[in-house]
Motif scaffolding. Sequence first.
Motif, PDB file in Angstrom:
ATOM      1  N   LEU A 148       4.586 -11.161  84.115  1.00 27.89           N
ATOM      2  CA  LEU A 148       5.536 -11.313  83.009  1.00 27.89           C
ATOM      3  C   LEU A 148       6.039 -10.112  83.199  1.00 27.89           C
ATOM      4  N   MET A 149       7.601 -10.386  82.819  1.00 29.03           N
ATOM      5  CA  MET A 149       8.580  -8.673  83.405  1.00 29.03           C
ATOM      6  C   MET A 149       9.251  -7.971  82.084  1.00 29.03           C
TER       7      MET A 149
ATOM      8  N   THR B 218      -7.225 -15.096  78.706  1.00 26.84           N
ATOM      9  CA  THR B 218      -8.956 -15.155  78.122  1.00 26.84           C
ATOM     10  C   THR B 218      -9.095 -13.379  77.885  1.00 26.84           C
ATOM     11  N   PRO B 219      -9.976 -13.214  77.087  1.00 25.45           N
ATOM     12  CA  PRO B 219     -10.330 -14.136  75.708  1.00 25.45           C
ATOM     13  C   PRO B 219      -9.320 -14.779  74.852  1.00 25.45           C
ATOM     14  N   GLN B 220      -8.259 -13.116  75.095  1.00 24.67           N
ATOM     15  CA  GLN B 220      -6.854 -13.498  74.478  1.00 24.67           C
ATOM     16  C   GLN B 220      -5.615 -13.570  74.718  1.00 24.67           C
ATOM     17  N   PRO B 221      -4.490 -14.016  74.949  1.00 23.52           N
ATOM     18  CA  PRO B 221      -3.324 -12.923  75.419  1.00 23.52           C
ATOM     19  C   PRO B 221      -3.389 -11.585  75.702  1.00 23.52           C
ATOM     20  N   HIS B 222      -3.256 -11.044  76.362  1.00 27.30           N
ATOM     21  CA  HIS B 222      -2.282  -9.818  77.295  1.00 27.30           C
ATOM     22  C   HIS B 222      -2.370  -9.518  79.061  1.00 27.30           C
ATOM     23  N   LEU B 223      -2.339  -8.308  78.553  1.00 23.57           N
ATOM     24  CA  LEU B 223      -1.235  -7.648  79.758  1.00 23.57           C
ATOM     25  C   LEU B 223      -1.683  -6.565  80.633  1.00 23.57           C
ATOM     26  N   GLU B 224      -2.364  -6.848  81.947  1.00 18.95           N
ATOM     27  CA  GLU B 224      -3.691  -6.003  83.032  1.00 18.95           C
ATOM     28  C   GLU B 224      -2.143  -5.352  84.085  1.00 18.95           C
ATOM     29  N   ASN B 225      -2.928  -4.248  84.383  1.00 22.92           N
ATOM     30  CA  ASN B 225      -1.753  -3.852  85.989  1.00 22.92           C
ATOM     31  C   ASN B 225      -1.007  -3.732  85.842  1.00 22.92           C
ATOM     32  N   VAL B 226       0.276  -2.939  84.091  1.00 25.27           N
ATOM     33  CA  VAL B 226       1.744  -2.919  84.594  1.00 25.27           C
ATOM     34  C   VAL B 226       1.814  -2.059  85.740  1.00 25.27           C
TER      35      VAL B 226
END
Length: 375
Positions: A227-228, A255-263
Amino acid sequence: WSSPLWALGNGHSGSACSPILNRLTSGTSSEGRLGAMCSKRITLLLQSNRLMLFLLFALQVGALAVMLALVLPVGDLNASSSDYTLTKITTLVTDGSRPQWSANGNWIAYDHKEADGYYDVYLIHPDGKGNVCLTCDRTEVPKNNGSPNYHPSGRYLVFTAEKVQHASVPTSTTVWIEPGTGMFHDVAVLDFLTGSIYRLTDVRSGLAGPPVGGSLHPRFSHKDTRLMWSDFQDSGSDQARYGNWQIAVADFITTPQPHLENVTFYNPGAKPEWLETQGWTLDDSGIYVACAPLEGQDDYFSDFGLIDLATQQLTRLTLTSGLNGEPFLYEEHGAESSLGDAIAFMSSDRWSRADLWIMNLDLSLIHISEPTRPY
């Protein structure tokens, strides 16, 4: 203006078209003048005998969605701009902005300004049926919501959502907290399967003082893993009319719910302040942006550009900075076609008129001169 957007209506494995640059709406004709277009409020439908493409855009001033049709002759890989003709205009809904297609072409997501002064996110079918509000009366996102974008799977819809609490904004500047400007907006996502809404970011509210935060135009990658969006940093230099923005790219984890990582953040260019996300390249290797990357370039005369994610280099695709003999024009809201053979974008002549253009990806005809127009 809101984004031009392409969506594939039926399968096609064909090759790219020959270099084509065509103004779809003429600023010199009565149909093309900004005032006339505001009254018509249009969306575009492009079609050829080999494929069906939909190109959608809207005007933010009294905007709505309408369709135009363009025809490219079968088998003609040396077509000229004259082969594109406007054939139809169809009104879908009044006062809609920032439309985006679902991957299957069955829905159009857009935002709409309500009677209470806030924007909400809606869905509508291309035939104008099934118009439904997704964020109305949702306590998780009670203020401005907009700039939606579909996940390729169709399960999620990302959008920006104004924070419930943030620093006060003078009445004269409330436009800055609308979806088109994004101040105090988090990035949020709706899970169609569960009906839940999650805030993916938590920008600075300004309650503890500056700098404040904001978000613009979140976009899922075609491969649905990233995502951007544009992330507001601060007010920027004295040259920054819109503030100092950077491009953010993150992994979208469900999972476990929508979230962002490695921005990861990108700030390319000699003057990396006005960087507004437009869309991904078809192979997700680059990001289209509206930008004013040159020293001395006025943000009012931004170019349409491309950031190569591997090299982090920014290339201007339109040369209208007003510097070094270049014309003064404002380019924004570009999108690559679903076939990867063309780009649609908006070009405005110092805010007095705005046209929609198509150019080939190799940019071979990007400088077509007219007596009163550089394209």
